[in-house]
Design an enzyme around this catalytic site. Sequence first.
Site, PDB file in Angstrom:
ATOM      1  N   LYS A 110       0.825  -1.209   0.000  1.00  0.00           N
ATOM      2  CA  LYS A 110       0.000   0.000   0.000  1.00  0.00           C
ATOM      3  C   LYS A 110       0.858   1.258   0.000  1.00  0.00           C
ATOM      4  O   LYS A 110       0.352   2.364   0.050  1.00  0.00           O
ATOM      5  CB  LYS A 110      -0.898   0.042   1.250  1.00  0.00           C
ATOM      6  CG  LYS A 110      -1.936  -1.047   1.350  1.00  0.00           C
ATOM      7  CD  LYS A 110      -2.764  -0.716   2.595  1.00  0.00           C
ATOM      8  CE  LYS A 110      -3.767  -1.709   2.953  1.00  0.00           C
ATOM      9  NZ  LYS A 110      -4.489  -1.333   4.196  1.00  0.00           N
ATOM     10  N   LYS A 133       2.242   2.540   2.287  1.00  0.00           N
ATOM     11  CA  LYS A 133       1.879   3.331   3.478  1.00  0.00           C
ATOM     12  C   LYS A 133       2.866   2.960   4.580  1.00  0.00           C
ATOM     13  O   LYS A 133       3.205   1.796   4.735  1.00  0.00           O
ATOM     14  CB  LYS A 133       0.500   2.914   3.998  1.00  0.00           C
ATOM     15  CG  LYS A 133      -0.719   3.527   3.344  1.00  0.00           C
ATOM     16  CD  LYS A 133      -1.974   3.055   4.114  1.00  0.00           C
ATOM     17  CE  LYS A 133      -3.260   3.556   3.528  1.00  0.00           C
ATOM     18  NZ  LYS A 133      -4.448   3.081   4.291  1.00  0.00           N
TER      19      LYS A 133
HETATM   20  N1  C2G Z   1     -13.049   4.880   6.550  1.00  0.00           N
HETATM   21  C1  C2G Z   1     -14.264   5.558   6.639  1.00  0.00           C
HETATM   22  N2  C2G Z   1     -14.263   6.901   6.765  1.00  0.00           N
HETATM   23  C2  C2G Z   1     -13.103   7.600   6.807  1.00  0.00           C
HETATM   24  C3  C2G Z   1     -11.870   6.921   6.719  1.00  0.00           C
HETATM   25  C4  C2G Z   1     -11.864   5.540   6.598  1.00  0.00           C
HETATM   26  O1  C2G Z   1     -15.346   4.934   6.615  1.00  0.00           O
HETATM   27  N3  C2G Z   1     -13.161   8.954   6.929  1.00  0.00           N
HETATM   28  C5  C2G Z   1     -13.087   3.421   6.393  1.00  0.00           C
HETATM   29  C6  C2G Z   1     -12.443   2.959   5.080  1.00  0.00           C
HETATM   30  O2  C2G Z   1     -13.378   3.071   4.016  1.00  0.00           O
HETATM   31  C7  C2G Z   1     -12.106   1.503   5.409  1.00  0.00           C
HETATM   32  C8  C2G Z   1     -11.806   1.557   6.919  1.00  0.00           C
HETATM   33  O3  C2G Z   1     -12.334   2.808   7.409  1.00  0.00           O
HETATM   34  O4  C2G Z   1     -13.253   0.673   5.198  1.00  0.00           O
HETATM   35  C9  C2G Z   1     -10.325   1.510   7.212  1.00  0.00           C
HETATM   36  O5  C2G Z   1      -9.708   2.565   6.501  1.00  0.00           O
HETATM   37  P1  C2G Z   1      -8.128   2.441   6.165  1.00  0.00           P
HETATM   38  O6  C2G Z   1      -7.390   2.128   7.404  1.00  0.00           O
HETATM   39  O7  C2G Z   1      -7.761   3.642   5.333  1.00  0.00           O
HETATM   40  O8  C2G Z   1      -8.126   1.133   5.279  1.00  0.00           O
HETATM   41  P2  C2G Z   1      -7.599   0.943   3.783  1.00  0.00           P
HETATM   42  O9  C2G Z   1      -6.260   1.555   3.639  1.00  0.00           O
HETATM   43  O10 C2G Z   1      -8.703   1.343   2.900  1.00  0.00           O
HETATM   44  O11 C2G Z   1      -7.344  -0.637   3.766  1.00  0.00           O
HETATM   45  O12 C2G Z   1      -7.579  -4.981   1.932  1.00  0.00           O
HETATM   46  C10 C2G Z   1      -8.297  -3.802   2.204  1.00  0.00           C
HETATM   47  C11 C2G Z   1      -7.407  -2.760   2.826  1.00  0.00           C
HETATM   48  O13 C2G Z   1      -6.737  -3.281   3.957  1.00  0.00           O
HETATM   49  C12 C2G Z   1      -8.242  -1.541   3.239  1.00  0.00           C
END
Ligand code: C2G
Length: 133
Positions: A45, A47
């Site tokens: 990612k 990240k």
């Molecule tokens: N999320 C949300 N609102 C936000 C930020 C995040 O609803 N303002 C949700 C994202 O849509 C996701 C969850 O919180 O469903 C976790 O977000 P992240 O940690 O950014 O996850 P991500 O990088 O999207 O990783 O295999 C799938 C990945 O691991 C998802």
Amino acid sequence: MKRVITYGTFDLLHYGHINLLKRAKAQGDYLVVVLSTDEFNWESKQKKSYFDYEKRKQLLEAIRYVDLVVPEHNWEQKVSDVKLYQIDVFVMGDDWTGKFDFIAEETEAEVVYLSRTPEVSTSQIKDDLSMNG
Ligand code: C2G
């Protein structure tokens, strides 16, 4: 017992994450959170999370909506996770809409995309802090 699963990095845990976890849990009775490892974050990612896996796991395990936290090592483990944990509902934020529809074809699980919470994100928090000190 209706079992729900969701995935993420959940770095710098914020109310957008909590809103997602709360609504994910409301889809059933038991919520499995599959938490991206530091290696997966970096390798797949691009990240680098502020908190390492153990700290992010500790934070998630303190949330009342979360029943189990397990590691996410790669993009390909979702179908086997859904089968292993006997999942009924696969939940992701709607920034992923369509990306995981295959789960419903390859497993018995329903796929649900929940609206993201506007105006908050880990990257925004980092940007704000670096600009405002
Ligand atoms: N999320 C949300 N609102 C936000 C930020 C995040 O609803 N303002 C949700 C994202 O849509 C996701 C969850 O919180 O469903 C976790 O977000 P992240 O940690 O950014 O996850 P991500 O990088 O999207 O990783 O295999 C799938 C990945 O691991 C998802």
